[in-house]
Design a protein around this motif. Structure first.
Motif, PDB file in Angstrom:
ATOM      1  N   ALA A   1      52.699  26.080  49.480  1.00 20.73           N
ATOM      2  CA  ALA A   1      53.518  26.211  50.569  1.00 20.73           C
ATOM      3  C   ALA A   1      54.925  27.019  50.402  1.00 20.73           C
ATOM      4  O   ALA A   1      55.865  26.521  51.191  1.00 20.73           O
ATOM      5  CB  ALA A   1      53.424  25.160  51.490  1.00 20.73           C
ATOM      6  N   GLY A   2      54.976  27.611  49.040  1.00 23.53           N
ATOM      7  CA  GLY A   2      56.398  27.898  49.335  1.00 23.53           C
ATOM      8  C   GLY A   2      57.170  26.887  48.567  1.00 23.53           C
ATOM      9  O   GLY A   2      58.296  26.932  48.296  1.00 23.53           O
ATOM     10  N   HIS A   3      57.190  25.661  48.998  1.00 24.64           N
ATOM     11  CA  HIS A   3      58.375  24.336  48.684  1.00 24.64           C
ATOM     12  C   HIS A   3      58.602  23.945  46.863  1.00 24.64           C
ATOM     13  O   HIS A   3      59.536  23.865  46.705  1.00 24.64           O
ATOM     14  CB  HIS A   3      57.682  23.210  49.035  1.00 24.64           C
ATOM     15  CG  HIS A   3      58.085  23.448  50.398  1.00 24.64           C
ATOM     16  ND1 HIS A   3      58.983  24.004  51.337  1.00 24.64           N
ATOM     17  CD2 HIS A   3      56.727  23.245  51.262  1.00 24.64           C
ATOM     18  CE1 HIS A   3      58.653  23.891  52.881  1.00 24.64           C
ATOM     19  NE2 HIS A   3      57.510  23.732  53.159  1.00 24.64           N
ATOM     20  N   ALA A   4      57.656  23.988  46.270  1.00 19.56           N
ATOM     21  CA  ALA A   4      57.829  23.799  45.045  1.00 19.56           C
ATOM     22  C   ALA A   4      58.625  24.542  44.327  1.00 19.56           C
ATOM     23  O   ALA A   4      58.736  25.715  44.103  1.00 19.56           O
ATOM     24  CB  ALA A   4      56.585  23.386  44.065  1.00 19.56           C
TER      25      ALA A   4
ATOM     26  N   PRO B   1      65.816  12.561  43.438  1.00 22.19           N
ATOM     27  CA  PRO B   1      66.848  12.741  43.776  1.00 22.19           C
ATOM     28  C   PRO B   1      66.956  14.137  45.157  1.00 22.19           C
ATOM     29  O   PRO B   1      65.624  14.326  45.592  1.00 22.19           O
ATOM     30  CB  PRO B   1      67.639  13.283  43.032  1.00 22.19           C
ATOM     31  CG  PRO B   1      66.301  14.339  41.878  1.00 22.19           C
ATOM     32  CD  PRO B   1      64.893  13.456  42.218  1.00 22.19           C
ATOM     33  N   ASP B   2      68.093  13.355  45.597  1.00 20.31           N
ATOM     34  CA  ASP B   2      68.503  14.263  47.266  1.00 20.31           C
ATOM     35  C   ASP B   2      67.792  15.778  46.543  1.00 20.31           C
ATOM     36  O   ASP B   2      67.591  16.692  47.678  1.00 20.31           O
ATOM     37  CB  ASP B   2      69.467  14.449  47.318  1.00 20.31           C
ATOM     38  CG  ASP B   2      69.869  12.695  48.140  1.00 20.31           C
ATOM     39  OD1 ASP B   2      68.774  11.899  48.401  1.00 20.31           O
ATOM     40  OD2 ASP B   2      70.828  12.328  47.826  1.00 20.31           O
ATOM     41  N   ARG B   3      69.071  16.341  45.663  1.00 19.38           N
ATOM     42  CA  ARG B   3      68.519  17.776  45.412  1.00 19.38           C
ATOM     43  C   ARG B   3      67.005  18.869  44.905  1.00 19.38           C
ATOM     44  O   ARG B   3      67.300  19.219  45.768  1.00 19.38           O
ATOM     45  CB  ARG B   3      68.710  17.650  43.384  1.00 19.38           C
ATOM     46  CG  ARG B   3      68.811  17.531  42.972  1.00 19.38           C
ATOM     47  CD  ARG B   3      69.564  17.759  41.370  1.00 19.38           C
ATOM     48  NE  ARG B   3      69.073  17.127  40.621  1.00 19.38           N
ATOM     49  CZ  ARG B   3      68.898  17.308  39.715  1.00 19.38           C
ATOM     50  NH1 ARG B   3      67.190  18.408  39.955  1.00 19.38           N
ATOM     51  NH2 ARG B   3      67.271  16.727  38.641  1.00 19.38           N
ATOM     52  N   LEU B   4      66.821  17.077  45.395  1.00 16.28           N
ATOM     53  CA  LEU B   4      64.966  17.847  44.946  1.00 16.28           C
ATOM     54  C   LEU B   4      63.903  17.738  46.025  1.00 16.28           C
ATOM     55  O   LEU B   4      63.122  17.489  46.346  1.00 16.28           O
ATOM     56  CB  LEU B   4      64.105  17.243  43.969  1.00 16.28           C
ATOM     57  CG  LEU B   4      64.766  17.511  42.291  1.00 16.28           C
ATOM     58  CD1 LEU B   4      64.452  16.637  41.242  1.00 16.28           C
ATOM     59  CD2 LEU B   4      64.379  19.223  42.213  1.00 16.28           C
ATOM     60  N   SER B   5      65.108  17.218  47.657  1.00 12.87           N
ATOM     61  CA  SER B   5      63.920  16.788  48.567  1.00 12.87           C
ATOM     62  C   SER B   5      62.818  17.727  48.982  1.00 12.87           C
ATOM     63  O   SER B   5      62.125  17.085  49.125  1.00 12.87           O
ATOM     64  CB  SER B   5      64.872  16.361  50.002  1.00 12.87           C
ATOM     65  OG  SER B   5      65.374  17.926  50.208  1.00 12.87           O
ATOM     66  N   ALA B   6      63.488  18.850  48.559  1.00 15.25           N
ATOM     67  CA  ALA B   6      61.622  19.346  49.672  1.00 15.25           C
ATOM     68  C   ALA B   6      60.708  19.761  48.682  1.00 15.25           C
ATOM     69  O   ALA B   6      59.854  19.048  49.106  1.00 15.25           O
ATOM     70  CB  ALA B   6      61.767  20.965  48.942  1.00 15.25           C
ATOM     71  N   LYS B   7      60.596  19.356  47.276  1.00 11.77           N
ATOM     72  CA  LYS B   7      59.305  18.139  46.677  1.00 11.77           C
ATOM     73  C   LYS B   7      59.258  16.694  47.319  1.00 11.77           C
ATOM     74  O   LYS B   7      57.748  16.350  46.812  1.00 11.77           O
ATOM     75  CB  LYS B   7      60.000  18.225  45.304  1.00 11.77           C
ATOM     76  CG  LYS B   7      59.939  19.447  44.464  1.00 11.77           C
ATOM     77  CD  LYS B   7      60.319  20.012  43.262  1.00 11.77           C
ATOM     78  CE  LYS B   7      60.812  20.793  41.381  1.00 11.77           C
ATOM     79  NZ  LYS B   7      60.494  20.959  40.401  1.00 11.77           N
ATOM     80  N   ALA B   8      59.962  16.274  47.347  1.00 16.08           N
ATOM     81  CA  ALA B   8      58.939  15.312  48.469  1.00 16.08           C
ATOM     82  C   ALA B   8      58.754  15.462  50.259  1.00 16.08           C
ATOM     83  O   ALA B   8      57.754  14.460  50.011  1.00 16.08           O
ATOM     84  CB  ALA B   8      60.313  13.864  48.718  1.00 16.08           C
TER      85      ALA B   8
END
Length: 724
Positions: free
Chosen positions: A169-172, A12-19
């Motif tokens: 890389a600090g994203h998860a 989902p958009d709220r987890l875009s960092a994980k994409a």
């Protein structure tokens, strides 16, 4: 062949960092390889299954091997088709730099021999479940996927080393507690949720423990005892050759009641195991389906002792007294006397453990040998035994002294013939004998079931002897028919050369007999023996019921899961003392102390309920808050409460727990709402639990345990309603 794209992530958009491709590109490529291999594997398995089904059935061992292979192929195909890419649970990254290792429900290897998925039960997969920051087990990081409708809607990363943190890389979104906590608040359904990907280290250690002797797993509500029991069943079949490679038996999983078995029905097939028999104790005895609970607790206590099970042996021995009268067998050319000494010697022939009804054959065989030898008869014993079976007087004497007995008749006589009961159970007082007496000998209750089971085992099948004689006669006929065929074939080869000469061999002639043409009995799978038995909610089993299970597992290899604080009739001794008393000899224990299911707010009210009667109860520690306090109200608010909750929640389940009178008049407003008694709610979980007049559940330990069990079924919200 070009690898198909998977587009497996649906974040989902709220987890875009994980994409971020830096985080998931390797996964996408690996899932593409899995998709291609799955397609090829399913095609290959389908072709092999079709070929097996077209092949001749064969006889004997060949038929068994063919059936086993068909079952194995069918089971694996069903699992692959059921899950697809979501066979993958997650991945681990070893600290040695060897690259990610992906963990699956099943192992999967591509056409070039590259391992794409490691079976979750293999030793290589253990770090995925057991690694912690204190003990990384050679890992830098772990990733667990959350699947929804065949796609990954979220994933969680855990880091065990500094190198692992840099790699993300600090994203998860890192979870400082544990990756599986995100799942604990999810809505419940009528079936237990699949939790394989979220098993914790404490649980995994129990799942992978050895199978020698009995392993007792004790834990309070919500500690994952059922999860451990189910996954341990699948693990043992995979990892323990003593259990998984048996041609019969295997694993029996015993649950407390039918609603429980329905609730967990999807878990084992989802783990790739369809060979585990899941039953209740009632299911093990034909009379169990309709048997009610014994209405008199005192009578139930008397019947539940191991001594009463032992009385079955005495009850059978009454019908095994050798006759004292002499009879004469009409023979050719002379009559043959049968003395009391002959009968006594023949009656002693059946070895220990020979079922009573099946021992009659051995008695007559021994009697024939005695008479042939003592009277110097010119006839083989195997022929003279047929003469004995044709002699009406001999058969009548045998019938009176060693009769065929039905197990229901034997146990029924105990409750209707006081003198017989006193003879078989001399420790009973006159008052206890009167208490056990009943007018209808077949008015079976649950307390009768272990006695019926013991009687059935001790007596054996009354039909077995007749079927055996018919089988032997049919076998002789088949051998004679095959000998004629072979003689004809040999006669057609006058030179006596080539493979035809092998037909002279007796072993080969016997191998050509068609075993499928012989009469036989259908084996009772539930009678065992089993290589391993798993018992959930084991704290309520009586000594007689334990004997019932031990008789099905000669190795005494058990997984015993329970909580002494949830024993409805009290459990004051240790597990060691209880189990040694009923016949276990090797006992190890493990404890689960973390409550993953019940929020702190609910446990704060449930704990005093059980400690009031069991001060030292092993109450687990909840690790999450639900955010909703326990609500108290009046019974008249029930309809509005259920209506509002169902309107507000499109998913999830409700259980209204009350006594028999309440449940008889309750009408559920939705399939998502159930009404159960406290005992039938044991082992289950629901989003909302509503207790109706819990103080009416009963006094003492039983009432307190019922209230404690009912309160701790809730995963989100608990409401207590009372009658003003």
């Amino acid at each position: 062949m070009t690898a198909p794209t998977t587009d497996v992530f649906d974040l989902p958009d709220r987890l875009s960092a994980k994409a971020d491709p830096a985080l998931i590109a390797d996964d996408e490529r690996h899932f593409a390889a899995i998709a291609r291999t799955l397609e090829e594997t399913i095609t290959d398995l389908s072709d092999r299954l079709a070929a097996e089904r077209r092949a001749p059935g064969g006889v004997g061992r060949a038929a068994m091997d063919r059936d086993a292979e068909i079952h194995r192929l069918t089971s694996r195909l069903r699992t692959l088709r059921r899950f697809g890419l979501d066979l993958c649970l997650g991945r681990v990254v070893p600290a040695d730099g060897s690259g990610p290792v992906y963990i699956g429900r099943l192992g999967l290897t591509d056409g070039e021999g590259k391992r794409l998925l490691v079976d979750w039960r293999s030793p290589a997969a253990e770090p995925f479940f057991a690694a912690t920051r204190a003990n990384p087990m050679g890992l830098t990081s772990r990733r667990r996927y959350r699947w929804t409708s065949g796609r990954i809607g979220d994933y969680r990363d855990e880091v065990f080393t500094t190198e692992g943190l840099e790699g993300l890389a600090g994203h998860a979104a890192l979870d400082d507690q544990s990756a599986f906590l995100a799942e604990l608040g999810a809505s419940r359904s009528p079936r237990m949720r699949d939790v394989l990907a979220t098993i914790g280290a404490e649980q995994d250690a129990v799942i992978r423990a050895g199978s020698r002797g009995a392993l007792v797993v004790e834990g309070g509500p919500g500690t994952g005892k059922t999860v451990v029991a189910l996954h341990r069943s699948a693990h043992l079949l995979y990892a323990d050759p003593r259990i998984g490679r048996r041609r019969s038996g295997g694993v029996l999983f015993v649950g407390p009641h039918q609603p429980y078995l329905a609730y967990v029905a999807d878990i084992l097939p989802g783990l790739g195991e369809e060979g585990v028999l899941t039953r209740t104790l009632r299911d093990l005895v034909p009379e169990g389906a309709d048997a009610p609970i014994e209405p008199d607790p005192g009578v139930a206590r008397l019947k539940s002792s191991a001594a009463m099970v032992g009385a079955i042996e005495t009850a059978v021995a009454v019908y095994e007294e050798p006759p004292t009268e002499e009879v004469t067998v009409a023979g050719d050319p002379v009559d043959v006397p049968v003395t009391a000494e002959d009968w006594a010697e023949a009656f002693a022939a059946p070895g220990p453990g020979t079922p009573h009804n099946e021992a009659r054959e051995r008695i007559m065989e021994e009697l024939a040998e005695i008479l042939v030898e003592r009277n110097d008869l010119d006839v083989p014993p195997e022929e003279f035994v047929r003469t004995l079976w044709r002699d009406r007087e001999v058969v009548e004497v045998l019938r009176r002294s060693w009769p065929l007995i039905e197990p229901t008749d034997l146990v029924g006589d105990l409750w209707t013939v006081p003198a017989y009961l006193r003879l078989c159970a001399p420790w009973l007082t006159a008052e206890e004998v009167r208490a056990l007496r009943r007018a209808d000998p077949r008015a079976w209750t649950v307390s009768d079931l272990p006695l019926l089971d013991a009687a059935r085992r001790r007596l054996g099948d009354p039909r077995a002897a007749r079927i055996r004689r018919r089988r032997e006669a049919a076998l002789a006929g088949e051998r004679e028919r095959m000998a004629e065929v072979i003689d004809h074939v040999i006669a057609s080869d006058p030179d006596g050369e080539g493979a035809v000469t092998m037909l002279h061999g007796r072993d080969l002639r016997d191998a050509l007999v068609d075993g499928n043409a012989l009469p036989d009995t259908e084996p009772d799978r539930l009678a065992g023996p089993f290589a391993h038995i798993v018992v959930d909610e084991a704290q309520d089993l009586t000594d007689a019921e334990w004997r019932m299970l031990l008789s099905r597992c000669p190795s005494r290899s058990f997984t015993i899961v329970g909580d002494r604080a949830q024993a409805r009739h009290g459990f004051t001794e240790s597990w060691q003392e209880r189990l040694e008393r009923v016949g276990f000899d090797r006992i190890e224990t493990a404890s689960l102390g973390v409550n993953y299911r019940t929020p702190e707010e609910i446990m704060a009210e449930a704990e005093p309920v059980i400690r009031a009667v069991i001060p030292h109860a092993n109450v687990p520690t909840s690790i999450r808050r639900g955010g909703a306090p326990v609500v108290h109200g009046a019974v008249g608010e029930l309809d509005a409460l259920l209506s509002d909750w169902l309107a507000e929640h499109t998913e999830g389940t409700v259980c209204v727990i009350g006594d028999a009178d309440f449940r008889a008049g309750f009408r559920a407003p939705s399939p998502r709402v159930r009404a159960l008694s406290p005992p039938l709610s044991k082992g289950l979980e629901f989003d909302l639990v509503v207790l109706i007049d819990p103080e009416e559940f009963g006094p003492g330990v039983t009432g307190a345990v019922d209230r404690y069990v009912a309160m701790t079924r809730a995963t989100r919200r608990l409401v207590v309603l009372t009658t003003p």
